[in-house]
Structure formats: C-alpha cells, structure tokens
Design an enzyme around this catalytic site. Structure first.
Site, PDB file in Angstrom:
ATOM      1  N   LYS A 173     -92.863  29.232  22.207  1.00 30.22           N
ATOM      2  CA  LYS A 173     -93.784  28.854  23.302  1.00 30.22           C
ATOM      3  C   LYS A 173     -95.167  28.498  22.756  1.00 30.22           C
ATOM      4  O   LYS A 173     -96.184  29.049  23.158  1.00 30.22           O
ATOM      5  CB  LYS A 173     -93.847  29.954  24.359  1.00 30.22           C
ATOM      6  CG  LYS A 173     -92.476  30.214  24.999  1.00 30.22           C
ATOM      7  CD  LYS A 173     -92.506  31.203  26.134  1.00 30.22           C
ATOM      8  CE  LYS A 173     -91.154  31.430  26.758  1.00 30.22           C
ATOM      9  NZ  LYS A 173     -90.198  32.205  25.954  1.00 30.22           N
TER      10      LYS A 173
HETATM   11  O1  LIG Z   1     -88.379  29.984  27.106  1.00 27.65           O
HETATM   12  C1  LIG Z   1     -87.550  30.869  27.331  1.00 27.65           C
HETATM   13  O2  LIG Z   1     -86.545  30.983  26.635  1.00 27.65           O
HETATM   14  C2  LIG Z   1     -87.726  31.693  28.534  1.00 27.65           C
HETATM   15  C3  LIG Z   1     -88.284  31.068  29.634  1.00 27.65           C
HETATM   16  C4  LIG Z   1     -88.225  31.688  30.888  1.00 27.65           C
HETATM   17  O3  LIG Z   1     -88.598  31.115  31.901  1.00 27.65           O
HETATM   18  N1  LIG Z   1     -87.692  32.928  30.972  1.00 27.65           N
HETATM   19  C5  LIG Z   1     -87.183  33.604  29.885  1.00 27.65           C
HETATM   20  O4  LIG Z   1     -86.679  34.719  30.064  1.00 27.65           O
HETATM   21  N2  LIG Z   1     -87.247  33.009  28.650  1.00 27.65           N
HETATM   22  C6  LIG Z   1     -86.771  33.728  27.444  1.00 27.65           C
HETATM   23  O5  LIG Z   1     -85.353  33.906  27.545  1.00 27.65           O
HETATM   24  C7  LIG Z   1     -84.986  35.199  27.050  1.00 27.65           C
HETATM   25  C8  LIG Z   1     -84.331  35.975  28.186  1.00 27.65           C
HETATM   26  O6  LIG Z   1     -83.750  37.154  27.700  1.00 27.65           O
HETATM   27  P1  LIG Z   1     -82.759  38.060  28.579  1.00 27.65           P
HETATM   28  O7  LIG Z   1     -83.404  38.253  29.906  1.00 27.65           O
HETATM   29  O8  LIG Z   1     -82.667  39.311  27.767  1.00 27.65           O
HETATM   30  O9  LIG Z   1     -81.450  37.323  28.670  1.00 27.65           O
HETATM   31  C9  LIG Z   1     -86.254  35.824  26.502  1.00 27.65           C
HETATM   32  O10 LIG Z   1     -86.335  35.505  25.115  1.00 27.65           O
HETATM   33  C10 LIG Z   1     -87.369  35.118  27.244  1.00 27.65           C
HETATM   34  O11 LIG Z   1     -88.551  35.018  26.492  1.00 27.65           O
END
Ligand SMILES: O=C(O)c1cc(=O)[nH]c(=O)n1[C@@H]1O[C@H](COP(=O)(O)O)[C@@H](O)[C@H]1O
Length: 271
Positions: free
Chosen positions: A93
């Site tokens: 990011k």
């Molecule tokens: O850019 C991302 O990957 C991201 C964007 C977003 O809107 N929401 C989001 O959860 N993420 C990322 O996606 C992953 C979600 O992880 P879990 O919720 O454990 O599946 C994390 O690494 C967050 O930083």
C-alpha cells in the site's frame, strides 16, 4: 505475468484463490520457534500445502517489516520459494511523490521481484505512474476497501455527484490499462461490485475480505466476475491459521481446497 497467463492458470486450476501470507510470529505454531527462520518455515509449508489450488500469493509487508532486517530476509526467501507460475503481490500500500514512488517501485519490482504491488491512489497521478513503468509488472490500486472506514472517504459523493472510488477508477484508467492495473474491491462490498464493473469491465479485481472478515464469495462472483474471471479472491487468516498444531499445513490445505471447490462452482455458474 500477463492477464492472459493469469486467466490460463485460473482455468487450469479451476481456482482464483490468492493466499494471504500474513504470517504473524505470535500466531504460528510453537513447534516452529525452534527453526532458524520460523516465519519462512511456516510459509514454506503453507506454500507446499496450497500451491496446487492457488493462483496468487500475497504477503502483507507489514508482518515482515515489523521484524526488522530478519523479517525482510524471511520475505525474500518466501518470494524465492513461490513457484514461478504463481502471481505474487507485495501488499505494501505504497504511493508518494514521484521520485519516492519510483524507488518504492524499484524496491518491490527490482530488488525484490514481485509481480505486483498494492498502491494507495490518494496522492494522485505522479504517485502512481512510476509503478507503471515496469514491463510485466502490475499496480493494484485501492478502490473500494473491505474495512468499515471505506465509508469515510471512498463512498462519499464529490461535487459532480460521483463517489470518490468511482473517480479513482475512472481517472486512473488514463494512467494504466487492464493489462497492468487491477483494483482492490473488498468481498464485503456485495452488490457494489456492479458499480465497479460498470466502470471497469475488463480489469482484474483483487478481492480481500473472504474468511475472517466475513465477505461473500457468491455476491463477489455474481456481480464481479467477467469473461476472464477477473477476480483474485484473497484469504489470509482463514487459511493460514486454520490449524495451529503440528498439522497446521494440512489444515491450511483443507481450508484452501474448500475455497477452491467453491470457486470451481462459481466458475461453472458465472463465467
Ligand atoms: O489491499 C489489501 O490486500 C486489502 C485491502 C482491503 O480493502 N482489505 C484488506 O483486508 N486487505 C488486506 O487483505 C488481507 C486480509 O486478510 P484476512 O482478513 O486475514 O483474510 C490483509 O493483508 C489486509 O491488509
């Protein structure tokens, strides 16, 4: 990796799964702590267990940065271990004034050879364009995020009545194309995928929020899938922490395979 190659892998594996390698030293099974590099050992076993049902891996850089130089080393070893035909995403990011963005791009595309990086659009064109100067590499721009705070700015109407995320998606198409840019859209956004697809019918979308955040795979596919699938659906905690004993990798494999089977059905239904 090209858009066509990504789609070919999706068809071959009947999967559009992206496994999030958000490896937290405080959450990995205790027996791994005796290893010389516990984070890498955990990732290695997760990759071995999930690679056949996975088309992308997304390490979230925060989990590695937090450990200092050793964390960066674990990240590099993990990146080197990921099979070449699997798409890699540096979830960093980033985004800053142009000369700084250019160095962030070199860090993740040259010093480390990630296929793509997540970028925040807030600072505008000169903060994003430097990431688009690398052949075969991708920018994944934050569009409509999965968290509650998405409503604070992204969903707010601007003076012309368009919402900020709509402006991000339309304006950024002057900088890159569906062959080098994707958008992040959270799996928690349901029918809003329709609004995104109205503006970006061809682009791949990175969709986090399945699993621990309670996102909806069916709605994601119903409103978000395009003729090349166009989705990379990420789950991190729901897969990598499915178990926390010596059989953690087997549990991760079961969780990943379960999602892949659901994805197979979605491809059958909506592609
Ligand atoms: O850019 C991302 O990957 C991201 C964007 C977003 O809107 N929401 C989001 O959860 N993420 C990322 O996606 C992953 C979600 O992880 P879990 O919720 O454990 O599946 C994390 O690494 C967050 O930083």
């Amino acid at each position: 990796m090209t858009r066509q190659e990504l789609f070919t892998n999706i068809k071959k594996k009947r999967s559009f799964l992206c496994v999030g390698l958000d490896t937290d030293i405080t959450k990995i099974p205790s027996h791994l702590h005796k290893e010389q590099d516990p984070i890498f050992e955990f990732n290695k076993q997760i990759i071995d267990a999930t690679a056949d049902v996975t088309v992308a891996y997304k390490p979230n850089i925060a989990f590695y940065e937090a450990l200092g130089p050793k964390g960066w080393e674990s990240l590099q070893k993990t990146l080197d271990y990921i099979p070449n035909d699997i798409f890699t995403i540096a979830d960093a990011k980033r985004g800053d004034i142009g000369n700084t963005s250019a160095l962030y791009a070199r860090a993740f595309f040259e010093a480390m050879s990630f296929d793509s990086i997540t970028v925040a659009p807030y600072m505008g064109r000169d903060s994003v364009k430097p990431f688009l100067q690398f052949d075969g590499k991708w920018v994944i721009l934050l569009g409509l995020t999965s968290n509650e705070g998405f409503a604070d700015f992204q969903n707010e109407p601007m003076a012309d009545g368009k919402k900020l995320f709509e402006k991000v998606i339309t304006t950024s198409q002057q900088w890159g194309s569906a062959d080098n840019m994707m958008y992040v859209v959270g799996a928690t956004r349901g029918e809003m995928f329709k609004e995104v697809r109205a503006l970006a019918p061809e682009h791949f979308l990175l969709v986090p929020g399945i699993g621990a955040q309670g996102g909806d795979l069916e709605a994601t596919c119903k409103y978000g899938m395009n003729s090349q699938c166009g989705l990379l659906v990420n789950s991190a905690r729901g897969i990598i922490y499915a178990g926390n004993g010596v059989d953690f990798a087997e549990k991760a494999k079961l969780a990943a395979t379960d999602l892949q089977q659901q994805m197979d059905e979605m491809l059958e239904k909506y592609l």
